[in-house]
Scaffold this active site. Sequence first.
Site, short mmCIF file in Angstrom:
data_model
loop_
_atom_site.label_atom_id
_atom_site.label_comp_id
_atom_site.label_asym_id
_atom_site.label_seq_id
_atom_site.Cartn_x
_atom_site.Cartn_y
_atom_site.Cartn_z
CD GLU A 74 -2.82 -1.34 2.32
OE1 GLU A 74 -2.32 -1.11 3.44
OE2 GLU A 74 -3.99 -1.72 2.16
CG HIS A 93 -3.53 2.39 5.56
ND1 HIS A 93 -4.88 2.56 5.70
CD2 HIS A 93 -3.36 1.18 4.96
CE1 HIS A 93 -5.51 1.51 5.19
NE2 HIS A 93 -4.61 0.65 4.75
CG HIS A 95 -5.88 -2.67 8.11
ND1 HIS A 95 -5.49 -3.83 7.48
CD2 HIS A 95 -5.59 -1.67 7.24
CE1 HIS A 95 -4.98 -3.54 6.28
NE2 HIS A 95 -5.04 -2.23 6.12
CE1 TYR A 120 -7.14 18.77 21.69
CE2 TYR A 120 -9.07 18.70 23.11
CZ TYR A 120 -7.79 19.16 22.84
OH TYR A 120 -7.18 20.03 23.71
CG HIS A 160 -8.64 -0.96 3.25
ND1 HIS A 160 -8.10 -0.96 1.99
CD2 HIS A 160 -7.60 -1.17 4.09
CE1 HIS A 160 -6.79 -1.15 2.07
NE2 HIS A 160 -6.46 -1.28 3.34
#
Length: 211
Positions: A74, A93, A95, A120, A160
């Site tokens: 990725e 990134h 999961h 926030y 994802h």
Amino acid sequence: MSEENRLRERIALHGKSLFERGYGCGSSGNISVRLEDGILVTPTNSSMGRLDPARISRLDWQGNLLAGDKPSKEAFLHLAMYQERPEERAVVHLHATHSVAVSCLAEINPENVLPPITAYYVMRVGKLPLLPYYRPGDKALAEAVRTAAREHRAMLLANHGPVVAGKELDAAVYAAEELEETAKLFLLLRGERTRYLTPEQVGELTAHFPT
């Protein structure tokens, strides 16, 4: 210690912290930082909890491997984000469970997935679009990320997980953590009468803390 080696150590430190707190499992998730001539990105099939700083991948801007292990499949997501947002210095990134759960819901707003539950979240994430599902490694996802990155530093990939950029590594990690915690709050509050921040309150925050 050189600046590159310092960044390698910081990636490993943050990866271990995220993994140990349940923001990733197995070999899921990846972290990168911008260099002058490319990026550092976590390797493929590596656990964020056990990263070896010396083996973190170094890529040029075309995605060619210059040093370290084979990069995450990725990595192209990270390159697309940097190329579209030159001011950003790091990308995370994940999961993470609650973010992924929200990304699977059928009725969420694809233009702005999560409501303004906390100040926030508005300050660190802002508006969060949902990108369509692509299989892992599909290069078409890079163009979807690139398009979304023109207006957003954070986005959620359907079924994802989130992709979040920041002006430094700490900022990107903190924003990704805030997104995951807000996703958790959103799921906990489903079905309950909830007081979200008003448009006026959101406007005040974005005026003082632009994302």
